[in-house]
Design a protein around this motif. Structure first.
Motif, PDB file in Angstrom:
ATOM      1  N   LEU A 205       0.834  -1.198   0.000  1.00 39.40           N
ATOM      2  CA  LEU A 205       0.000   0.000   0.000  1.00 39.40           C
ATOM      3  C   LEU A 205       0.870   1.250   0.000  1.00 39.40           C
ATOM      4  O   LEU A 205       0.643   2.183  -0.776  1.00 39.40           O
ATOM      5  N   ALA A 260      -8.491  -1.531  -1.542  1.00 35.98           N
ATOM      6  CA  ALA A 260      -9.318  -0.696  -0.676  1.00 35.98           C
ATOM      7  C   ALA A 260     -10.032  -1.534   0.374  1.00 35.98           C
ATOM      8  O   ALA A 260     -10.094  -2.760   0.285  1.00 35.98           O
ATOM      9  N   TRP A 265      -5.986   2.302   4.304  1.00 39.00           N
ATOM     10  CA  TRP A 265      -6.413   2.903   3.037  1.00 39.00           C
ATOM     11  C   TRP A 265      -7.327   4.085   3.310  1.00 39.00           C
ATOM     12  O   TRP A 265      -7.133   5.180   2.784  1.00 39.00           O
TER      13      TRP A 265
END
Lengths: 766, 139, 141
Positions: A205, A260, A265
């Motif tokens: 991420l 997501a 996130w």
């Protein structure tokens, strides 16, 4: 572009500068053709189908050159090719007669192709390659006025920032590959749960966000985007409104199903997006250059888009995202082109001078008004609808209050900026003397703004068109499931969103009314805040200083240091290998040896000792000879007559050659000092390591299969009784050929070295 | 360093070493010897002449420029290797022709392998002499 | 004898490393000669030693006798010797050339390409008898 014309004059309008001049309409036509080719796909994709097409590119790496056409990529591709066609038409006229306008058209077209490749990619690696291509082509475009140092700096800054992000992205993709086992987007997107549960999720991420945030200029990596406005206006209109900066947002949307839905996130996107949006709107208010003001509103839009991707499931948020994406691309490209037309028609973009242009430039003013109203989010424009959906989406989010706050603040500021950019220059009285008497632009310049801004109005009046063609398929693609999109309506009744809209307008009007005062206040404040742009310069300077420092350490310019580093590394490598294999105790046996064997060993030892210890050149040479002869004796004793003869002959030649040269060289001087003690320790370490490794090698039974093969085939198949020679000239003849080539090259190189005439430095010869 | 005895002795030695070098080259396939050793021996002969009579005389005795000899040798070796391709074999596969071969004896063997070894011989000799002459002339 | 040779190789390597670390490039050359010898011995000893049985096939036989020296490392070493000689010759020419051009065999003094910090490369050279342009050109090549 003052710099561009100045440059053309400096180069003395050569014929070459005009190359491609008559062909600048071609990219626009090609872009239009691509747009037309994509158009028929709309109904198919809107029906929920996903089109795939591809060929293997690097099969061994699992990389396919494949195209994925779903709602998201089709929407982007249509925007890219459609706006691209209009911008290129604009550019053909705008750059007419300027330096290298043909090259400019080519760069713009290449950029469009890279961008299309990026959004249509069906494979992470393909996507990455096109991602980097957009960075490179945008570097060429931003730095187009390369005679200007500011342009060069801006271009390099954009390239470095987005390039660093690109590297992070690549690392992220590779990590995704290690988790999922494929670069294929279909596989990656289907593996969302695996990815989210993986221990590598956080690094993935962070890396992907680093790539997306640099590309989409999120705070605090935003500073390159306003600087990139050094580019000619068509570039700003294209790259910095509709396309390149949206690439980061696109990536986040593309990977939304895979990444997501986690708290990290949610929080990171909300915070980065929100801060960027508010910060950029405030900065936009500060600007007096219309283009700079637009640049900051673009930042604000990007922040908003990121904000609305933060949530993993909310259909309203994603509907808002898609609606705002399309809307923003339309009005922002139109406005950049309007600013370009104003620049073209008046010679300036300074908001403090411009005013009352509507009389001289009615068409431009019309387009500006339409686009501006859309940007301000007033009904019945598409911008209004987008804003309504955004507010509704915001209310649905888990962090609803924060998001609504961010959205309200930035929308109000946007409203004010829309007034500054779109209304003030055209209405009222002229505020100052423009460099050129204002005049309307030709049709090529006006086509883009008019079409885009009218489209904004049309889609606002008929929201279902936009909904069916672009928004709903896009929402399905982002969420990874069908039928989720919320309706776009011009009038949705009195609800919270409408109230918020009204609040936005009120706040925006106030900001607009006081913007001159605010601008001065903000400028005073801004002067005191640390500038990230200057920080970037300090960062680059620091990097250069670091490079210089480590070069001074590693590249000391002293040969002995290089040798010492090389040998120390060798010793470290050998030592590490020894420790890793952890050898058992090696039995040293006192062997029973013939007298001659002892003699040879002592001979070699003595010769070595002499070479090391003597300061006389001739004695050292004699020592070398002794070692060589000793080695030859070893060869002949253990059944290698060929090698022994060769060794002996070479030894004689070495002595002869060295003797020829060495007597012309100065005599050896004894070397002392602490340095030599260090050298001695290093030398003994390496010698010891080699001995230990050699003993370990001898401890392992020898695999003689290859030798046996040569032994049994040498005579029956190669008709030779000297196996060594048969290996050299028959079995391994190709190797031998390579080796004699080396010998020939060494001889000729030495010849060239010796025969090249240079003046000798006689007075220094000792 | 000019000495009549060394000079006349060198001339004799050069001839002897040259003949010996060819002998080493030709017998190499079956007994210790071969192109490397032959080339070294041959070079040694001219090195002796260089030391005794100078490079002028050695160059004259050699006739060809040593770097040309080395390059020619490289070409010969390459051709010997490519020769195999004519017969559809992999490059550098030895090709043999036995003249007058009978059941017991293989007669006079001619082979691309020998040609290759001659190439090696010429390269080694040429490269070393290129070097020695240059060093002697410049030093 | 293999173990004795392993020790001997260690001594040769140590001696050559010590020589190669010297500032005097002539000593470096000596180190180069010794390390070539050491490397050849490593390959040769790695193939094990067989006392006095060269890998030759007797007349009339199809294969060598059972206990014969390992031919493979010999072939490797033979070419390595010749190549090592080529390398040494080139290095010798280089050292010789460097000496005639720069007038020194001390590698610390050979700083045409990388002059000392704060010292212009050309600043010291005009003293060397007008050789600067040629040397600069050579350095540029």
């Amino acid at each position: 572009m003052g710099s561009a014309t100045g440059e053309a004059a400096a180069h003395g309008a050569k014929p070459a500068n005009r190359r491609g001049q008559g062909l600048t309409w071609v990219p626009a036509a090609l872009a239009a053709a691509i747009f037309a080719a994509l158009w028929p796909a709309i109904p198919t994709v809107a029906a929920g189908e996903v089109l795939r097409w591809g060929v293997a590119w690097v099969p061994s790496l699992g990389v396919n050159f494949s195209v994925l056409l779903d709602g998201l990529s089709l929407t982007f591709a249509l925007l890219i090719s459609g706006i691209g066609a209009l911008v290129m038409l604009f550019a053909a006229k705008y750059m007419e007669g300027k330096y290298h306008s043909g090259r400019f058209a080519l760069y713009l077209f290449l950029f469009m192709l890279a961008m299309l490749g990026l959004v249509l990619a069906d494979n992470l690696l393909t996507l990455f390659v096109f991602w980097e291509l957009t960075s490179i082509t945008s570097y060429l475009l931003i730095g187009f006025g390369h005679a200007d140092a500011k342009s060069r700096r801006s271009a390099l800054q954009a390239l470095l920032v987005t390039g660093m992000g690109g590297l992070a992205l690549l690392a992220g993709f590779i990590l995704i590959y290690t988790v999922v086992g494929s670069f294929d987007l279909a596989v990656v997107l289907a593996s969302g749960d695996v990815l989210r549960d993986s221990p590598l999720y956080l690094p993935i991420l962070i890396l992907v966000l680093a790539g997306a945030f640099t590309k989409s200029a999120q705070f605090p990596l935003h500073f390159w985007l306003p600087n990139a406005m050094a580019a000619p206006t068509p570039v700003s209109a294209y790259l910095h409104s509709a396309t390149m900066v949206k690439a980061g947002v696109f990536l986040l949307a593309r990977l939304h199903p895979a990444l997501a839905g986690t708290d990290v996130w949610l929080w990171s996107l909300t915070l980065f997006g929100g801060v960027t949006a508010v910060f950029a709107s405030v900065m936009a208010l500060r600007q007096t250059d219309l283009k700079q003001a637009l640049a900051y509103t673009t930042l604000m839009a990007l922040g908003t888009l990121v904000l609305f991707l933060a949530d993993g499931t909310s259909a309203y948020a994603i509907t808002g995202f898609m609606a705002f994406l399309v809307t923003h691309s339309l009005y922002k490209a139109a406005l950049f082109l309007v600013v370009g037309t104003v620049d073209h028609g008046t010679g300036t973009r300074d908001a403090r001078i411009l005013g009352g242009l509507a009389r001289a430039m009615p068409v431009t003013a019309f387009a500006a008004a339409l686009a501006g109203l859309s940007m301000a989010g007033l009904p019945p424009f598409v911008g209004f609808i987008a804003k309504e959906v955004l507010y509704k989406g915001a209310g649905e989010l888990p962090l609803g209050t924060i998001v609504t706050g961010f959205a309200l603040a930035s929308n109000a500021l946007m409203f004010a900026v829309a007034g500054i950019v779109c209304l003030r220059p055209f209405w009222g009285r002229p505020r100052g003397e423009t460099p050129v008497p204002p005049h309307e632009g030709p049709w090529q310049l006006l086509a883009g703004p008019i079409i885009l801004s009218v489209l904004g109005l049309a889609l606002g009046l008929m929201p279902w068109l936009k909904q069916q063609a672009l928004v709903s398929p896009g929402v399905d693609a982002v969420l990874g499931r069908g039928g989720e999109a919320r309706d776009l309506k011009l009038w949705a009744g009195v609800n919270l969103a409408l109230v918020l809209s009204l609040a936005t307008f009120a706040l925006g009007l106030m900001l607009y009314a006081f913007h001159v005062v605010l601008r001065d206040g903000l400028n005073r404040l801004g002067a005191r805040l640390p500038s990230l742009d200057a920080g970037w310069d300090r960062f680059l300077d620091g990097l250069k200083a670091l490079a210089a420092w480590q070069t001074r350490i590693l590249q000391s310019g002293r040969l002995v240091n290089y040798m010492a580093v090389t040998f120390a590394t060798l010793l470290a490598g050998l030592g590490a290998a020894l420790i890793a294999t952890a050898p058992g105790p090696i039995m040293l046996e006192m062997p029973y040896l013939l007298v001659k064997e002892w003699g040879i060993a002592l001979l070699v030892l003595a010769g070595t000792g002499v070479v090391v210890s003597t300061n006389s050149r001739i004695t050292a040479l004699a020592g070398l000879g002794v070692v060589g002869v000793g080695v030859a004796l070893i060869f002949v004793t253990y059944g290698a007559p060929d090698v022994a003869i060769t060794q002996l002959l070479v030894e004689v030649l070495v002595v002869v050659l060295v003797a020829l040269a060495i007597l012309k060289l100065p005599s050896l001087e004894p070397e002392t000092g602490r340095r030599r003690w260090f050298d001695a320790a290093l030398a003994l370490g390496i010698g010891g390591a080699v001995t230990v490794i050699m003993l370990m090698v001898l401890d392992v039974p020898l695999d003689r299969r290859l030798s046996e093969y040569f032994e049994v085939t040498s005579w029956p198949e190669a008709f030779g009784r000297n196996i060594v020679n048969v290996i050299l000239v028959d079995f391994r003849a190709l190797d031998t050929f390579g080796e004699i080539a080396v010998v020939a090259v060494a001889g000729i190189a030495a010849f060239a070295l010796l025969k090249t005439k240079i003046a000798p430095a006689k007075e220094d010869a000792r | 360093m000019k000495s009549v005895i060394v000079e006349s002795g060198a001339r004799f030695l050069v001839a002897l070493l040259l003949v010996f070098s060819v002998y080493m080259l030709l017998r190499g396939h079956n007994l210790p010897g071969g192109g490397f050793i032959g080339g070294l021996v041959g070079a040694m002969g001219f090195v002796i002449q260089t030391i005794a009579c100078g490079t002028e005389s050695a160059r004259k005795a050699l006739r060809a420029d040593p770097s040309n000899i080395a390059m020619a040798g490289l070409g010969i070796a390459l051709l010997a290797g490519l020769f195999a391709a004519l017969f559809g074999d992999a490059l550098f596969t030895g090709q043999w022709l036995f003249i007058g071969a009978t059941e017991e004896s293989k007669g006079l063997p001619l082979s691309s392998v020998l040609v290759f070894d001659i190439g090696v011989y010429l390269v080694v000799m040429g490269a070393i002499l290129t070097l020695v002459f240059a060093l002697e002339e410049e030093a | 004898m293999e173990q004795i040779l392993a020790l001997l190789i260690g001594v040769l390597v140590a001696a050559s490393v010590w020589l190669m670390l010297s500032r005097n490039v002539v000593r470096f050359l000596f180190g180069l000669v010794l390390i070539s010898n050491a490397a050849n011995l490593v390959i040769f000893t790695g193939g094990r030693l067989t006392l006095g049985a060269p890998p030759l096939i007797d007349e009339g036989a199809d294969a060598p006798p059972a206990l014969v020296a390992n031919a493979l490392p010999q072939a490797l070493v033979l070419t390595a010797i010749v190549i090592g000689f080529g390398l040494l010759a080139f290095a010798l020419a280089l050292v010789f050339r460097a000496y005639t051009a720069l007038g020194t065999v001390d590698s610390d003094e050979m700083r045409l390409a990388e002059p000392r910090e704060g010292e212009e490369g050309a600043a010291k050279l005009p003293a060397r008898g007008g050789a600067t342009p040629e040397m600069a050109r050579e350095a540029a090549e």
